[in-house]
Structure formats: C-alpha cells, structure tokens
Design a protein around this motif. Structure first.
Motif, PDB file in Angstrom:
ATOM      1  N   MET A   1       0.809  -1.203   0.000  1.00  0.00           N
ATOM      2  CA  MET A   1       0.000   0.000   0.000  1.00  0.00           C
ATOM      3  C   MET A   1       0.846   1.259   0.000  1.00  0.00           C
ATOM      4  O   MET A   1       0.314   2.337  -0.162  1.00  0.00           O
ATOM      5  N   GLY A   2       2.149   1.092   0.191  1.00  0.00           N
ATOM      6  CA  GLY A   2       3.018   2.268   0.164  1.00  0.00           C
ATOM      7  C   GLY A   2       2.602   3.274   1.213  1.00  0.00           C
ATOM      8  O   GLY A   2       2.397   2.924   2.369  1.00  0.00           O
ATOM      9  N   ASP A   3       2.449   4.524   0.833  1.00  0.00           N
ATOM     10  CA  ASP A   3       2.043   5.576   1.757  1.00  0.00           C
ATOM     11  C   ASP A   3       0.586   5.984   1.541  1.00  0.00           C
ATOM     12  O   ASP A   3       0.197   7.114   1.847  1.00  0.00           O
ATOM     13  N   ALA A   4      -0.227   5.070   1.027  1.00  0.00           N
ATOM     14  CA  ALA A   4      -1.640   5.384   0.791  1.00  0.00           C
ATOM     15  C   ALA A   4      -2.339   5.700   2.115  1.00  0.00           C
ATOM     16  O   ALA A   4      -2.208   4.971   3.091  1.00  0.00           O
ATOM     17  N   SER A   5      -3.088   6.793   2.113  1.00  0.00           N
ATOM     18  CA  SER A   5      -3.818   7.217   3.306  1.00  0.00           C
ATOM     19  C   SER A   5      -5.170   6.513   3.384  1.00  0.00           C
ATOM     20  O   SER A   5      -5.580   5.810   2.452  1.00  0.00           O
ATOM     21  N   LYS A   6      -5.876   6.727   4.483  1.00  0.00           N
ATOM     22  CA  LYS A   6      -7.212   6.160   4.635  1.00  0.00           C
ATOM     23  C   LYS A   6      -8.147   6.682   3.535  1.00  0.00           C
ATOM     24  O   LYS A   6      -9.030   5.971   3.084  1.00  0.00           O
ATOM     25  N   GLU A   7      -7.929   7.915   3.104  1.00  0.00           N
ATOM     26  CA  GLU A   7      -8.734   8.488   2.016  1.00  0.00           C
ATOM     27  C   GLU A   7      -8.519   7.708   0.713  1.00  0.00           C
ATOM     28  O   GLU A   7      -9.480   7.410  -0.006  1.00  0.00           O
ATOM     29  N   ASP A  21      -4.950 -12.144   0.078  1.00  0.00           N
ATOM     30  CA  ASP A  21      -4.598 -13.040   1.180  1.00  0.00           C
ATOM     31  C   ASP A  21      -3.583 -12.371   2.098  1.00  0.00           C
ATOM     32  O   ASP A  21      -3.592 -12.560   3.309  1.00  0.00           O
ATOM     33  N   VAL A  22      -2.683 -11.574   1.494  1.00  0.00           N
ATOM     34  CA  VAL A  22      -1.610 -10.909   2.229  1.00  0.00           C
ATOM     35  C   VAL A  22      -1.602  -9.439   1.827  1.00  0.00           C
ATOM     36  O   VAL A  22      -1.738  -9.118   0.645  1.00  0.00           O
ATOM     37  N   ILE A  23      -1.423  -8.559   2.805  1.00  0.00           N
ATOM     38  CA  ILE A  23      -1.296  -7.134   2.510  1.00  0.00           C
ATOM     39  C   ILE A  23      -0.031  -6.602   3.171  1.00  0.00           C
ATOM     40  O   ILE A  23       0.315  -6.993   4.284  1.00  0.00           O
ATOM     41  N   LYS A  24       0.662  -5.730   2.458  1.00  0.00           N
ATOM     42  CA  LYS A  24       1.756  -4.973   3.042  1.00  0.00           C
ATOM     43  C   LYS A  24       1.096  -3.702   3.564  1.00  0.00           C
ATOM     44  O   LYS A  24       0.608  -2.883   2.800  1.00  0.00           O
ATOM     45  N   VAL A  25       1.062  -3.562   4.873  1.00  0.00           N
ATOM     46  CA  VAL A  25       0.348  -2.462   5.524  1.00  0.00           C
ATOM     47  C   VAL A  25       0.976  -1.128   5.137  1.00  0.00           C
ATOM     48  O   VAL A  25       2.195  -0.998   5.060  1.00  0.00           O
ATOM     49  N   GLY A  26       0.117  -0.144   4.899  1.00  0.00           N
ATOM     50  CA  GLY A  26       0.561   1.168   4.457  1.00  0.00           C
ATOM     51  C   GLY A  26       1.308   1.958   5.512  1.00  0.00           C
ATOM     52  O   GLY A  26       1.091   1.798   6.710  1.00  0.00           O
ATOM     53  N   HIS A  27       2.174   2.802   5.051  1.00  0.00           N
ATOM     54  CA  HIS A  27       2.918   3.795   5.830  1.00  0.00           C
ATOM     55  C   HIS A  27       3.502   3.260   7.138  1.00  0.00           C
ATOM     56  O   HIS A  27       3.318   3.840   8.210  1.00  0.00           O
ATOM     57  N   SER A  30       1.456   3.130  10.426  1.00  0.00           N
ATOM     58  CA  SER A  30       1.000   4.334  11.144  1.00  0.00           C
ATOM     59  C   SER A  30      -0.522   4.372  11.160  1.00  0.00           C
ATOM     60  O   SER A  30      -1.196   3.658  10.418  1.00  0.00           O
ATOM     61  N   ASN A  31      -1.075   5.247  12.003  1.00  0.00           N
ATOM     62  CA  ASN A  31      -2.533   5.346  12.094  1.00  0.00           C
ATOM     63  C   ASN A  31      -3.154   6.173  10.975  1.00  0.00           C
ATOM     64  O   ASN A  31      -4.361   6.364  10.949  1.00  0.00           O
ATOM     65  N   THR A  32      -2.351   6.628  10.014  1.00  0.00           N
ATOM     66  CA  THR A  32      -2.895   7.365   8.867  1.00  0.00           C
ATOM     67  C   THR A  32      -3.357   6.425   7.757  1.00  0.00           C
ATOM     68  O   THR A  32      -3.940   6.856   6.778  1.00  0.00           O
ATOM     69  N   SER A  33      -3.077   5.136   7.913  1.00  0.00           N
ATOM     70  CA  SER A  33      -3.456   4.118   6.931  1.00  0.00           C
ATOM     71  C   SER A  33      -4.136   2.963   7.640  1.00  0.00           C
ATOM     72  O   SER A  33      -4.261   2.948   8.862  1.00  0.00           O
ATOM     73  N   ASN A  55      12.066   2.718  15.986  1.00  0.00           N
ATOM     74  CA  ASN A  55      12.109   3.901  15.127  1.00  0.00           C
ATOM     75  C   ASN A  55      11.543   5.114  15.848  1.00  0.00           C
ATOM     76  O   ASN A  55      10.729   4.992  16.764  1.00  0.00           O
ATOM     77  N   LYS A  56      11.958   6.294  15.436  1.00  0.00           N
ATOM     78  CA  LYS A  56      11.583   7.525  16.134  1.00  0.00           C
ATOM     79  C   LYS A  56      10.097   7.873  16.006  1.00  0.00           C
ATOM     80  O   LYS A  56       9.586   8.683  16.766  1.00  0.00           O
ATOM     81  N   TYR A  57       9.388   7.251  15.062  1.00  0.00           N
ATOM     82  CA  TYR A  57       7.966   7.507  14.900  1.00  0.00           C
ATOM     83  C   TYR A  57       7.107   6.509  15.685  1.00  0.00           C
ATOM     84  O   TYR A  57       5.889   6.590  15.672  1.00  0.00           O
ATOM     85  N   ASP A  58       7.759   5.543  16.316  1.00  0.00           N
ATOM     86  CA  ASP A  58       7.078   4.509  17.092  1.00  0.00           C
ATOM     87  C   ASP A  58       6.094   3.703  16.235  1.00  0.00           C
ATOM     88  O   ASP A  58       5.019   3.346  16.680  1.00  0.00           O
ATOM     89  N   HIS A  59       6.497   3.459  14.981  1.00  0.00           N
ATOM     90  CA  HIS A  59       5.700   2.602  14.093  1.00  0.00           C
ATOM     91  C   HIS A  59       5.977   1.148  14.408  1.00  0.00           C
ATOM     92  O   HIS A  59       7.100   0.806  14.759  1.00  0.00           O
ATOM     93  N   PRO A  60       5.027   0.285  14.278  1.00  0.00           N
ATOM     94  CA  PRO A  60       3.631   0.535  13.913  1.00  0.00           C
ATOM     95  C   PRO A  60       2.839   1.095  15.101  1.00  0.00           C
ATOM     96  O   PRO A  60       3.210   0.886  16.252  1.00  0.00           O
ATOM     97  N   SER A  61       1.757   1.780  14.785  1.00  0.00           N
ATOM     98  CA  SER A  61       0.947   2.386  15.842  1.00  0.00           C
ATOM     99  C   SER A  61       0.132   1.323  16.568  1.00  0.00           C
ATOM    100  O   SER A  61      -0.256   0.305  15.993  1.00  0.00           O
ATOM    101  N   THR A  62      -0.121   1.576  17.838  1.00  0.00           N
ATOM    102  CA  THR A  62      -0.951   0.677  18.647  1.00  0.00           C
ATOM    103  C   THR A  62      -2.338   0.559  18.033  1.00  0.00           C
ATOM    104  O   THR A  62      -2.916  -0.533  18.002  1.00  0.00           O
ATOM    105  N   GLU A  63      -2.863   1.669  17.508  1.00  0.00           N
ATOM    106  CA  GLU A  63      -4.194   1.670  16.880  1.00  0.00           C
ATOM    107  C   GLU A  63      -4.251   0.694  15.703  1.00  0.00           C
ATOM    108  O   GLU A  63      -5.186  -0.102  15.576  1.00  0.00           O
TER     109      GLU A  63
END
Length: 106
Positions: A1-7, A21-27, A30-33, A55-63
């Motif tokens: 999904m690359g950096d695709a947002s929820k929009e 069957d398998v997805i590479k989770v976006g961004h 992060s919680n923006t995807s 990482n400094k962004y604390d990815h992946p997000s808990t959400e």
C-alpha cells in the motif's frame, strides 16, 4: 500500500472489488493508513509491516495493531520479526521470518 492514506483506501474500495490473502500495511503501520473497513473488505489473512526497530515515529501504531488483531489478521513486522519472506509454489505458500518463525499460508 506504500504511503496510501485512509482516504486513498476509501477511494480504492469505492472503485474496485479488491481481495488479498496478504497485505503490506501502508505507511509503516502508522494510524494514517489501514482503516478497519478497508482491511475487512480485503478479507486478508496476513499483514506485513515494514518498520525499523525502535524507530523515532514509534511505528507501527498501537491503533493499527489493535485493528489488525480485532479483524483476526495475523501480523508480521520487521521491527520485531526481522526480515520476512513469502515463498510460493503453485497453490502452496509459506512464510519465513529472520527470527525463525515459519508458517503455511492456506
């Protein structure tokens, strides 16, 4: 999904009947995807997240992790599992991680 947002995910749902069957989770998870409705519509079984260790962004997000867990999507993340490889031959596939996890994908 690359950096695709929820929009972008919503646009994809509105214009295509996507299944995976398998997805590479976006961004990097992060919680923006990775909107719950989008992930649910894919009917995927496995999610892969590429994120650096501590990482400094604390990815992946808990959400995002909670969303994936709620949807019963088994998640692998490079920050905890190391490298992740999926191999397939005809209709048989399996996943192997750097830290020794091995699984068959049905």
């Amino acid at each position: 999904m690359g950096d695709a947002s929820k929009e972008i995910e919503k646009q994809l749902m509105d214009t295509h009947d996507l299944k995976a069957d398998v997805i590479k989770v976006g961004h990097h998870g992060s919680n923006t995807s990775s909107d719950a409705a989008f992930l649910d519509s894919l009917d995927c079984k496995i999610a892969l997240i590429s994120a650096g260790y501590k990482n400094k962004y604390d990815h992946p997000s808990t959400e995002t992790l909670k969303t994936l867990d709620h949807l019963h999507i088994h998640t692998f993340c490079t920050s905890t599992d190391g490298s992740i490889a999926i191999y397939s031959l005809h209709h048989f596939a399996f996943i192997v991680t750097n830290d020794g996890l091995f699984g068959i994908i049905h």
